[in-house]
Design an enzyme around this catalytic site. Structure first.
Site, mmCIF file in Angstrom:
data_model
loop_
_atom_site.group_PDB
_atom_site.id
_atom_site.type_symbol
_atom_site.label_atom_id
_atom_site.label_comp_id
_atom_site.label_asym_id
_atom_site.label_seq_id
_atom_site.Cartn_x
_atom_site.Cartn_y
_atom_site.Cartn_z
ATOM 1 N N ASP A 88 -40.516 -42.273 104.043
ATOM 2 C CA ASP A 88 -40.043 -41.291 102.558
ATOM 3 C C ASP A 88 -39.561 -40.419 103.082
ATOM 4 O O ASP A 88 -38.756 -40.170 104.332
ATOM 5 C CB ASP A 88 -41.582 -40.274 102.070
ATOM 6 C CG ASP A 88 -41.009 -40.293 100.641
ATOM 7 O OD1 ASP A 88 -40.019 -39.961 100.545
ATOM 8 O OD2 ASP A 88 -42.363 -40.063 100.164
HETATM 9 C C1 BGC Z 1 -39.728 -39.419 96.769
HETATM 10 C C2 BGC Z 1 -39.685 -40.614 96.955
HETATM 11 C C3 BGC Z 1 -38.633 -41.030 96.884
HETATM 12 C C4 BGC Z 1 -37.287 -40.208 97.582
HETATM 13 C C5 BGC Z 1 -36.136 -40.152 97.382
HETATM 14 C C6 BGC Z 1 -39.372 -38.313 98.002
HETATM 15 O O1 BGC Z 1 -39.404 -37.181 97.597
HETATM 16 O O2 BGC Z 1 -41.617 -38.579 97.375
HETATM 17 O O3 BGC Z 1 -40.873 -41.181 96.086
HETATM 18 O O4 BGC Z 1 -38.190 -42.624 96.561
HETATM 19 O O5 BGC Z 1 -38.097 -38.626 97.233
HETATM 20 O O6 BGC Z 1 -35.380 -39.803 96.650
#
Ligand code: BGC
Length: 733
Positions: free
Chosen positions: A227
């Site tokens: 993530d």
């Molecule tokens: C989120 C993800 C997301 C990623 C990119 C993160 O903060 O938890 O779900 O895909 O950001 O935007």
């Protein structure tokens, strides 16, 4: 065309390989000789491709905003979820996106969790089925997905550092089962590891999860990315099985890897393995050489409407308050009708193509009053007065209520699940002047409804996507027959929820003390009243369930029954199969959802349905492996978890031995309860039939049932005989 294989990777410089295992920026993989970078983009409910790499979170290209997952899961419709995936994939291809970051499939453990709107369910089977269909749909268009957030990211506060402390059985049965299903059945291109720790180990460097369980046990072949910002120790993460750090930290990311290889802290073969996975992903999903045709956003808008139609849940409909009477004077009240909440906040936020508000498309016989202000929780006297005046002079009232945007989003948890005070108060006041009130809810997750007993009709629309207005009226007017079912329990009050005493209470540890007793598994075990149960949702027609039959085959159990539409209009019903395990010697939920099917029936039509339950539907995780007890079960077929229409007991014989290994610690009672002819035969061979019968006589049974075999020496059976008896019993099939 470059052929990506280990030879190709080994031909790259160390710097290039080190470059590959981190994103070049927020959204692209690295470019190396012979291979173009690949673009990834959020998210589950529509594309969030940023206008450029540095643009702000909400500056993304125009895209169709589909309903959020909390609503789409309420469809209980695999085929619709697959179509959603196809729509998203088509849009992604046209935008040259390689991998779509979603769906999020975490389990809704607490109604307070900030991201519940983005997740499917409190039940792993439903979350897994919806996720599998979605992934298959997207990937059928040649676009990959990243299933997130793997795993146990069930709260938002301190999500980067908090440890989810979960026992093994709960982990496998509740929090990993949906990932396991998706991995095995839909083969997602990538998985995104979550921010949190799992039992004290940062997930991004959790070898047990990322390698032993995911790859060794489940056979996963794809790539694992982090993530955004979840990597703490990049080298440890790669060793544990993480392939791609997102986003990269620029040169620092590359240098730490190069350094680690040079110092012998990271083996080149380990780096090469991850670099190869990144290249394979870029090769398969990177910029398509042939540009995809433009896609039809209006057609996608129409699909967004159908998906919402199929998912909106009619929670209550006393005295057929709905569908609305076409000729009645209608009052439409609430600022959410004018400024609807139709999507969630955070990374899933879409720059919607064409939002249709409920107010815009309200029927001609309707008048509107704002009623309350969304930016405050205090009543506004003037707005209240206008709303009550309108309600008094109308035949029916539709009031839009819900959580304002500031109350729920990715990145933080909610403090409460009650509506703002001004909305609750207005609903009570409206009921005092007009008994015909329908409440339409817009919210990301379960909400308290203190006024429920007094309100004749309630419609749950969650965050319904850009066609919110059209879909809401489709259901209210009866133009579409409602068929959505709740994918989560709505408790009477937050304090009833099993996680209430502990959720978010410790900044460092989230201890899953309730274990497997979460969601309906808890409410049912406690026989607790709920506001609306899991699986609940009404229709404008009536369904009857008949003729349940159960048949055990060599590999599965067949459940068949008839489902009839006995009402006056066509409709869809979600028939739910729950399994109650009465055989187990360990603690079990009262029953668990093990299959479901959504069926469309014309008035008067009956369909004969047959569903097959595999062994896994009867299995529980014994902390080392899945085990299916042989013995008595009950199959329950119903319209919700608490509206069971048919039930029947049956005996499972294709599972595993219910006694497991027989040892000196096996109780006499356990052995005898089993009523197994083979066991009796062995006892006879040892000339112990009389002895055991005496033990089981009405006078002695209560005591002897609780004597382990090893202690039979106290009852004059010698130790050698006991030992041999145990040995022989274990030789049985
Ligand atoms: C989120 C993800 C997301 C990623 C990119 C993160 O903060 O938890 O779900 O895909 O950001 O935007």
């Amino acid at each position: 065309m470059t052929k990506v294989d280990l030879n190709f990777v080994e031909g790259l410089t160390l710097e290039e390989r080190a470059d590959l295992v981190s994103g070049t920026d927020f959204w692209f993989t690295a470019k190396v000789t012979g291979m173009d970078p690949m673009l990834m983009t959020d998210g589950p409910s529509g594309l969030r491709k940023q206008v450029n790499v540095h643009s702000a979170m909400d500056q993304s290209i125009e895209a169709v905003c589909f309903p959020c997952s909390a609503l789409t899961a309420s469809s209980f419709d695999d085929a619709m979820l697959e179509k959603l995936g196809e729509n998203l994939g088509t849009a992604a291809r046209a935008e040259k996106i390689g991998v779509l970051l979603g769906p999020g499939v975490n389990i809704k453990r607490s109604p307070l969790a900030g991201r519940n709107f983005e997740y499917f369910s409190e039940d792993p089977l439903l979350a897994g089925r919806m996720g599998t269909a979605y992934v298959k749909g997207v990937q059928s268009t040649g676009v990959g997905v990243s299933v997130k957030h793997f795993a146990t990211n069930n709260r938002e506060d301190q999500r980067f550092t908090n440890s989810s402390d979960v026992d093994e059985r709960t982990l496998r049965e509740i929090y990993l089962a949906q990932f396991e299903r998706i991995v095995k059945l839909a083969h997602p291109a990538t998985l995104m590891c979550s921010y949190n720790k799992l039992n004290g180990v940062q997930v991004s460097q959790n070898q047990r999860l990322l390698t032993h369980i995911l790859r060794d046990e489940w056979g996963y072949q794809g790539l694992v990315m982090s993530d955004w910002g979840a990597v703490v120790d990049h080298v440890a993460a790669i060793k544990a099985g993480l392939d791609l750090e997102m986003p990269g930290k620029g040169d620092a990311s590359k240098e730490e890897i190069v350094q680690a290889v040079k110092e012998g802290r990271l083996q080149e073969s380990t780096l090469n393995r991850s670099a190869l996975r990144v290249l394979k992903m870029a090769e398969r999903y990177g910029y398509p050489t042939v540009a995809a045709p433009e896609y039809d956003m209006e057609a996608q808008h129409e699909f967004a409407r159908q998906l919402a139609d199929d998912s909106i849940v009619l929670l209550k409909n006393e005295n057929k308050e709905l569908p609305l009477n076409k000729d009645a004077k209608l009052a439409v009240i609430g600022e959410l009708a004018e400024k609807p909440r139709f999507e969630g906040g955070g990374s899933s936020h879409v720059n919607a193509h064409r939002v249709v508000t409920p107010k815009e498309v309200m029927p001609q016989n309707a008048s509107y009053a704002q009623g309350y202000r969304l930016d405050s929780d205090q009543p506004d006297d003037q707005l209240t007065k206008e709303a009550l005046e309108l309600a008094k002079n109308s035949d029916q009232v539709v009031v839009f209520a819900g959580f304002p945007e500031a109350m729920e989003s990715e990145g933080f948890d909610k403090k409460s699940i009650s509506l703002p005070a001004n909305q609750n108060q207005l609903i009570d006041q409206l009921l005092a002047v007009n008994a015909h009130v329908t409440v339409v809810l817009q919210n990301g997750s379960a909400v308290e409804m203190p006024w429920e007993p007094k309100v004749p009709a309630i419609v749950e629309t969650y965050l319904a996507g850009e066609a919110v207005g059209e879909a809401t009226w489709d259901i209210l007017s009866g133009q579409v027959n409602s068929s959505g079912k709740l994918s989560e329990t709505f408790p009477v009050q937050l304090t009833d929820n099993p996680t209430y005493p502990t959720f978010g209470k410790d900044r460092r540890h989230e201890v899953y003390r309730e274990g497997i007793f979460m969601g309906y598994r808890y409410y049912d075990a406690k026989k607790l009243a709920v506001r609306f149960p899991f699986g609940h949702g009404l229709s404008y027609t009536d369904f009857e369930y008949r003729n349940l039959a159960i048949k055990e085959n060599s590999d599965d159990v067949e459940v068949s029954f008839d489902l009839a539409n006995t009402g006056k209009q066509a409709g869809k019903e979600v028939a739910q199969i729950y399994v109650a395990n009465h055989a187990s010697q360990t603690v079990m939920p009262v029953d668990e959802l093990r299959d479901f099917v959504k069926v469309e029936l014309q008035p008067g039509e009956t369909k004969h349905l047959t569903l097959k339950l595999s062994r896994r539907a009867f299995a529980w995780y014994n902390s080392e492996t899945w085990e299916a007890d042989n013995g008595k079960y009950e199959i329950l077929v119903g319209s919700s978890s608490r509206d069971i229409r048919l039930r029947q007991e049956f005996e499972l014989t294709i599972g595993t031995n219910p006694l497991g290994k027989i040892t000196g610690e096996t109780y006499v009672g356990e052995l005898m309860e089993n009523d197994d002819a083979q066991i009796k035969q062995v006892i006879a061979e040892f000339q112990l039939t009389d002895v055991f019968e005496k033990f089981m006589s009405p006078e002695l049974a209560p005591v002897f049932a609780n004597i382990p075999l090893r202690s039979l020496t106290m009852a004059d059976v010698d130790a050698k005989t006991v030992h041999e008896l145990i040995q022989k019993l274990n030789e049985l099939e």
